[in-house]
Enzyme design. Structure first.
Site, PDB file in Angstrom:
ATOM      1  N   ARG A 144      51.322 -18.302 -15.720  1.00 53.17           N
ATOM      2  CA  ARG A 144      52.638 -18.504 -15.103  1.00 53.17           C
ATOM      3  C   ARG A 144      52.453 -18.634 -13.596  1.00 53.17           C
ATOM      4  O   ARG A 144      51.588 -17.964 -13.001  1.00 53.17           O
ATOM      5  CB  ARG A 144      53.585 -17.344 -15.409  1.00 53.17           C
ATOM      6  CG  ARG A 144      55.006 -17.631 -14.951  1.00 53.17           C
ATOM      7  CD  ARG A 144      55.960 -16.481 -15.191  1.00 53.17           C
ATOM      8  NE  ARG A 144      57.295 -16.836 -14.702  1.00 53.17           N
ATOM      9  CZ  ARG A 144      58.296 -15.961 -14.592  1.00 53.17           C
ATOM     10  NH1 ARG A 144      58.119 -14.700 -14.942  1.00 53.17           N
ATOM     11  NH2 ARG A 144      59.464 -16.360 -14.127  1.00 53.17           N
ATOM     12  N   HIS A 145      53.251 -19.477 -12.976  1.00 52.16           N
ATOM     13  CA  HIS A 145      53.178 -19.642 -11.526  1.00 52.16           C
ATOM     14  C   HIS A 145      53.413 -18.320 -10.809  1.00 52.16           C
ATOM     15  O   HIS A 145      54.025 -17.387 -11.348  1.00 52.16           O
ATOM     16  CB  HIS A 145      54.213 -20.676 -11.066  1.00 52.16           C
ATOM     17  CG  HIS A 145      55.631 -20.287 -11.388  1.00 52.16           C
ATOM     18  ND1 HIS A 145      56.355 -19.377 -10.652  1.00 52.16           N
ATOM     19  CD2 HIS A 145      56.441 -20.690 -12.398  1.00 52.16           C
ATOM     20  CE1 HIS A 145      57.548 -19.231 -11.178  1.00 52.16           C
ATOM     21  NE2 HIS A 145      57.641 -20.012 -12.247  1.00 52.16           N
ATOM     22  N   GLY A 146      52.945 -18.237  -9.557  1.00 52.85           N
ATOM     23  CA  GLY A 146      53.233 -17.072  -8.739  1.00 52.85           C
ATOM     24  C   GLY A 146      54.689 -17.025  -8.316  1.00 52.85           C
ATOM     25  O   GLY A 146      55.476 -17.936  -8.600  1.00 52.85           O
TER      26      GLY A 146
ATOM     27  N   GLY B 253      65.352 -23.056 -13.098  1.00 52.29           N
ATOM     28  CA  GLY B 253      64.819 -23.955 -14.098  1.00 52.29           C
ATOM     29  C   GLY B 253      64.140 -25.136 -13.439  1.00 52.29           C
ATOM     30  O   GLY B 253      63.022 -25.057 -12.967  1.00 52.29           O
TER      31      GLY B 253
ATOM     32  N   ARG C 238      56.312 -25.058  -7.636  1.00 49.38           N
ATOM     33  CA  ARG C 238      55.741 -23.719  -7.740  1.00 49.38           C
ATOM     34  C   ARG C 238      54.538 -23.688  -8.676  1.00 49.38           C
ATOM     35  O   ARG C 238      53.606 -22.890  -8.482  1.00 49.38           O
ATOM     36  CB  ARG C 238      56.811 -22.715  -8.171  1.00 49.38           C
ATOM     37  CG  ARG C 238      57.576 -23.055  -9.454  1.00 49.38           C
ATOM     38  CD  ARG C 238      58.825 -22.186  -9.527  1.00 49.38           C
ATOM     39  NE  ARG C 238      59.601 -22.328 -10.760  1.00 49.38           N
ATOM     40  CZ  ARG C 238      60.558 -23.222 -10.938  1.00 49.38           C
ATOM     41  NH1 ARG C 238      60.841 -24.108  -9.999  1.00 49.38           N
ATOM     42  NH2 ARG C 238      61.249 -23.259 -12.072  1.00 49.38           N
TER      43      ARG C 238
ATOM     44  N   GLU D  74      60.119 -25.629 -16.792  1.00 51.59           N
ATOM     45  CA  GLU D  74      60.986 -24.562 -17.276  1.00 51.59           C
ATOM     46  C   GLU D  74      62.192 -25.176 -17.985  1.00 51.59           C
ATOM     47  O   GLU D  74      62.474 -26.384 -17.856  1.00 51.59           O
ATOM     48  CB  GLU D  74      61.429 -23.707 -16.076  1.00 51.59           C
ATOM     49  CG  GLU D  74      62.326 -22.522 -16.391  1.00 51.59           C
ATOM     50  CD  GLU D  74      61.690 -21.542 -17.366  1.00 51.59           C
ATOM     51  OE1 GLU D  74      61.812 -21.800 -18.595  1.00 51.59           O
ATOM     52  OE2 GLU D  74      61.097 -20.546 -16.926  1.00 51.59           O
ATOM     53  N   LEU D  75      62.913 -24.373 -18.740  1.00 55.35           N
ATOM     54  CA  LEU D  75      64.161 -24.820 -19.352  1.00 55.35           C
ATOM     55  C   LEU D  75      65.104 -25.347 -18.269  1.00 55.35           C
ATOM     56  O   LEU D  75      65.216 -24.761 -17.190  1.00 55.35           O
ATOM     57  CB  LEU D  75      64.830 -23.654 -20.086  1.00 55.35           C
ATOM     58  CG  LEU D  75      66.084 -24.003 -20.883  1.00 55.35           C
ATOM     59  CD1 LEU D  75      65.699 -24.581 -22.236  1.00 55.35           C
ATOM     60  CD2 LEU D  75      66.966 -22.775 -21.069  1.00 55.35           C
TER      61      LEU D  75
ATOM     62  N   GLY E 187      57.730 -19.179 -17.252  1.00 54.59           N
ATOM     63  CA  GLY E 187      57.984 -18.191 -18.284  1.00 54.59           C
ATOM     64  C   GLY E 187      58.556 -18.802 -19.549  1.00 54.59           C
ATOM     65  O   GLY E 187      58.120 -18.501 -20.664  1.00 54.59           O
TER      66      GLY E 187
END
Length: 223
Positions: free
Chosen positions: A30-32, A42, A78, A108-109, A170
C-alpha cells in the site's frame, strides 16, 4: 518493523501432490501516507507526504533481497511516488534497473460525489449502508465493489509469472484478496492494511489466478 504470517486459500490439489504449475512470489504494497488524510480518498490525486516517503523507504528495505524483477503500480500520484522510491532501492540489487509500469486498473475505489470529502461531511446513514454493502449501496456516481474487483482481476491477469511487486491502495489490495483467495467482501476487511502495509502471496501459474497469502508486514508506528 512487525510482521505476521497468515494463511490464505489452499494450494491446488495438483501442486500439493507435487505436480502441476509452479508458484511465484507476489508482493503488494500500500502507498505511504498521502498529503491529504481524513477524507474519502479514491481517485482524488493527493501526492505522497514526507512521512509517506519515509514509509516507502522503510518497506523497500524489506523488499531489497526478494529478487523482484517486475513492478506494477496504480497510476495515482501517491502510488507512483511509493513505487518510484521502492524501484530506486531495488535497482541497487537488480540489473538492469527496474522500471515501473502503471495501471489505472489498480486505482482505489472511485467514491464519486464523495471523493476527496471528509467522512464527517457525508450523511451517516448513506455511509453506514455503503460500508455494510458497497456493491448494493455504492457512493453516488461512484463504483461498486464488484467494479473494483473486476478491474483488479484484469490487472492481475497481465502479470508475468516472476517475482513481482504491485503498489496499490487499501481498496484495490482488498479486491486482490477477493480475486486471489476467493474471500468475500467481509473477509477482506478482517485484515488491517494501514499505510505502507505489505502483503506477500504465492501465486500459482494457472488461470484464473489463484494464490496463498503467506505474509502481512506492517511498519512500526514511529519512523
Amino acid at each position: 518493523m512487525t510482521g505476521k504470517r497468515t494463511e490464505g486459500q489452499h494450494a491446488p490439489q495438483a501442486v500439493v501432490a507435487g505436480q502441476g504449475p509452479a508458484a511465484w512470489p507476489l508482493w503488494m504494497l500500500r502507498h505511504g501516507m498521502p498529503a491529504q488524510t481524513g477524507a474519502m480518498l479514491g481517485w482524488t490525486d493527493s501526492p505522497l507526504s514526507a512521512l509517506g516517503e519515509r514509509q516507502a523507504r522503510a518497506q523497500s528495505e524489506r523488499l531489497s533481497a526478494q529478487g523482484i524483477t517486475q513492478i506494477l503500480s496504480s497510476d495515482l500520484a501517491r502510488c507512483q511516488a511509493t513505487a518510484r522510491i521502492t524501484a530506486e532501492r531495488l535497482s541497487g540489487q537488480s540489473q538492469p534497473a527496474l522500471t515501473v509500469a502503471l495501471s489505472a486498473d489498480l486505482r482505489e475505489l472511485n467514491f464519486g460525489a464523495w471523493d476527496g470529502q471528509p467522512a464527517a461531511s457525508i450523511a451517516p446513514d448513506a455511509l453506514r449502508d455503503f460500508y455494510a454493502d458497497p456493491d448494493r449501496c455504492p457512493p453516488p456516481q461512484g463504483e461498486r465493489w464488484s467494479d473494483l474487483t473486476a478491474r483488479v482481476s484484469r490487472a492481475l491477469e497481465t502479470l508475468s509469472p516472476r517475482p513481482t511487486l504491485i503498489v496499490a491502495h487499501g481498496g484495490s489490495m482488498r479486491a486482490a484478496l477477493s480475486v486471489l483467495l476467493g474471500w468475500d467482501m467481509r473477509q477482506c476487511w478482517t485484515i488491517d492494511l494501514p499505510y505502507a502495509a505489505l502483503l506477500r502471496f504465492q501465486v500459482w501459474d494457472i488461470r484464473p489466478r489463484t494464490a496463498q497469502l503467506t505474509g502481512l508486514f506492517l511498519l512500526e508506528d514511529r519512523l
